[in-house]
Design an enzyme around this catalytic site. Structure first.
Site, mmCIF file in Angstrom:
data_model
loop_
_atom_site.group_PDB
_atom_site.id
_atom_site.type_symbol
_atom_site.label_atom_id
_atom_site.label_comp_id
_atom_site.label_asym_id
_atom_site.label_seq_id
_atom_site.Cartn_x
_atom_site.Cartn_y
_atom_site.Cartn_z
ATOM 1 N N MET A 1 -33.451 21.780 1.879
ATOM 2 C CA MET A 1 -31.560 22.352 2.153
ATOM 3 C C MET A 1 -31.733 21.476 3.999
ATOM 4 O O MET A 1 -32.314 20.642 3.889
ATOM 5 C CB MET A 1 -32.106 23.606 2.777
ATOM 6 C CG MET A 1 -32.247 24.846 2.087
ATOM 7 S SD MET A 1 -30.119 25.298 0.679
ATOM 8 C CE MET A 1 -30.353 26.573 -0.483
ATOM 9 N N CYS A 2 -30.921 22.297 4.743
ATOM 10 C CA CYS A 2 -30.255 21.924 5.645
ATOM 11 C C CYS A 2 -29.808 22.694 6.801
ATOM 12 O O CYS A 2 -30.303 23.670 6.656
ATOM 13 C CB CYS A 2 -29.479 20.579 5.544
ATOM 14 S SG CYS A 2 -29.598 19.730 4.290
ATOM 15 N N GLN A 3 -29.920 21.928 7.477
ATOM 16 C CA GLN A 3 -29.315 22.805 9.185
ATOM 17 C C GLN A 3 -28.427 22.348 9.757
ATOM 18 O O GLN A 3 -28.583 21.338 9.756
ATOM 19 C CB GLN A 3 -30.747 23.288 9.666
ATOM 20 C CG GLN A 3 -32.097 23.310 9.323
ATOM 21 C CD GLN A 3 -32.353 25.077 10.241
ATOM 22 O OE1 GLN A 3 -32.267 25.470 11.603
ATOM 23 N NE2 GLN A 3 -33.858 25.798 10.248
ATOM 24 N N HIS B 1 -25.887 18.304 12.339
ATOM 25 C CA HIS B 1 -26.325 18.246 11.185
ATOM 26 C C HIS B 1 -27.433 18.039 11.246
ATOM 27 O O HIS B 1 -28.081 16.591 11.174
ATOM 28 C CB HIS B 1 -25.092 18.396 9.906
ATOM 29 C CG HIS B 1 -26.010 18.669 8.546
ATOM 30 N ND1 HIS B 1 -26.760 17.283 7.600
ATOM 31 C CD2 HIS B 1 -26.083 19.053 7.590
ATOM 32 C CE1 HIS B 1 -26.715 18.324 6.037
ATOM 33 N NE2 HIS B 1 -26.550 18.654 6.883
ATOM 34 N N ASN C 1 -24.558 23.022 4.266
ATOM 35 C CA ASN C 1 -25.749 23.672 4.411
ATOM 36 C C ASN C 1 -26.096 24.199 2.831
ATOM 37 O O ASN C 1 -25.270 25.428 2.629
ATOM 38 C CB ASN C 1 -26.723 24.899 5.409
ATOM 39 C CG ASN C 1 -27.403 25.345 5.374
ATOM 40 O OD1 ASN C 1 -27.453 26.832 4.771
ATOM 41 N ND2 ASN C 1 -29.181 25.084 4.555
#
Lengths: 258, 258
Positions: free
Chosen positions: B1-3, B77, B108
């Site tokens: 995942m990402c933020q 990001h 995300n």
């Protein structure tokens, strides 16, 4: 007017030395202080640094000078505004996507009589004739090859045809790349140099800096530097001919057969 | 995942404080170390910094932290790769032009069952499902509004419809902006805070840094910060609801009337 700087190599190389001399022209040794930009391809990826400040005082230009980004296809530009205000959206290089690749374009000159029609796919964000010309080129290429990037020979001929139609409207020196192909077009003023073994030392015109490429390169390295006017005073640069469109590959100008 | 990290304000503001805390999650306080990026709008112009290196060690992230770029619309990001290699072309935010404006998008989540069809106008350069979703959104918007950007209400409803169809395929938290409109969509996890008078002090979660906004702001300033999870531990953040699409304007979430 503006100035152009490009690099095409057979292995990823940093452009710090050339960019350092080039940046001086953005307010110190020359008058191109209305913004600047540089695009580095890394594979299909592309980094684009832009600033409406002069390249001589921009903290981002300082980073680019000091932080060696290795790339095989680089296009840089310093701007002397003629058409279009001093704003970020008017800084070159411009970037769009075509055929699933980023295309990057920078222009030196003026297309005074170019009256863009309605575009089908690409529209300018800023107010320069340069970005409009770029959108026109991509629109025409896309209409000719709607789905995929054509082989180099086909691409070259179509681009040359589009370029000639634009060059009729004024001065049209430009650099164009997608990180795979690299094109340089001369209308009035564009020079290049090929650096390859045996490597020597090069001395900048715009700053008293010398680099000995022998100490920094391998025998097989080859780098083409393309610039509006020569950047060094102890090397022999080749002037492109008016209306000449050159494709560079692996650091060499290549001949497109008829 | 990402933020995700976003900012929307009523006057150009720098994001240094929030970005500093956010960057720590790119390898120090969290595991999102597979690249990062940030886009700043300045009028219609857009600066995009990208790096496949972790935000905690990237010299470009260091510049962004130290050099205050003032903007009203910012999207950042940090990436934890799921689909698509660790490469520059897979770093968010992605950027394309539509209606003569740059559009910037960061995501995300994962769209595991999203099988993109043939696109008409926009094609992904990298290999992430995120960039494909972005191209899908722009393609759909363009088909619905071929010539000009519609009024916000129309845009919101169409975007919401497109978003719902994509969100069915997985987790779809995203930020989207063209420097004029700013959209935040929550699928599972997205928070925001509005900072306005009376301003107080804020303390980062990811680093022991406090800023007293009272000393740095004017009475009329208003800033919305949007982030995957709260960035400060002494302020009250609002969680977006699942399937909620919010448009921000001048630092406030705005209500779109039916």
């Amino acid at each position: 007017m503006c100035q152009l700087l490009g690099m095409n190599c057979n292995i990823p190389t940093d452009i710090c030395f050339s960019f350092e001399g080039f940046c001086e022209r953005g307010g110190k040794t020359d008058e191109h202080q209305d913004g600047w930009g540089i695009a580095f391809f890394e594979g299909k990826g592309c980094r684009l640094f832009l600033d409406a400040k002069p390249s001589t005082v921009s903290p981002i230009a300082e980073l680019v000078k000091r932080y060696p980004i290795h790339s095989t296809h680089v296009i840089a530009h310093i701007r002397k505004a003629t058409k279009g205000e001093i704003k970020l959206e008017n800084c070159h290089p411009f970037r769009r996507e075509l055929w699933g690749r980023y295309w990057v374009f920078a222009h030196n000159g003026d297309l005074l009589t170019f009256e863009p029609n309605n575009y089908q796919f690409y529209q300018a964000v800023g107010t320069t004739d340069s970005e409009q010309a770029f959108c026109f080129i991509l629109d025409q290429l896309r209409q000719e090859f709607p789905h995929d990037k054509p082989p180099l020979k086909k691409l070259y001929y179509t681009l040359n045809k589009i370029t000639l139609s634009l060059a009729n409207h004024g001065i049209f020196n430009y650099l164009l790349s997608d990180g795979e192909s690299f094109f340089a077009h001369c209308s009035t003023n564009l020079h290049y140099i090929i650096r390859q073994a045996p490597f020597g030392a090069a001395h900048l015109i715009d700053q008293d800096v010398t680099v000995d490429f022998k100490a920094l390169t391998r025998e097989s390295d080859r780098v083409a530097i393309i610039a509006t006017t020569p950047l060094t005073d102890n090397e022999i640069w080749t002037a492109l001919q008016p209306n000449q469109l050159i494709a560079f590959q692996d650091g060499l100008p290549i001949t497109i057969e008829h």
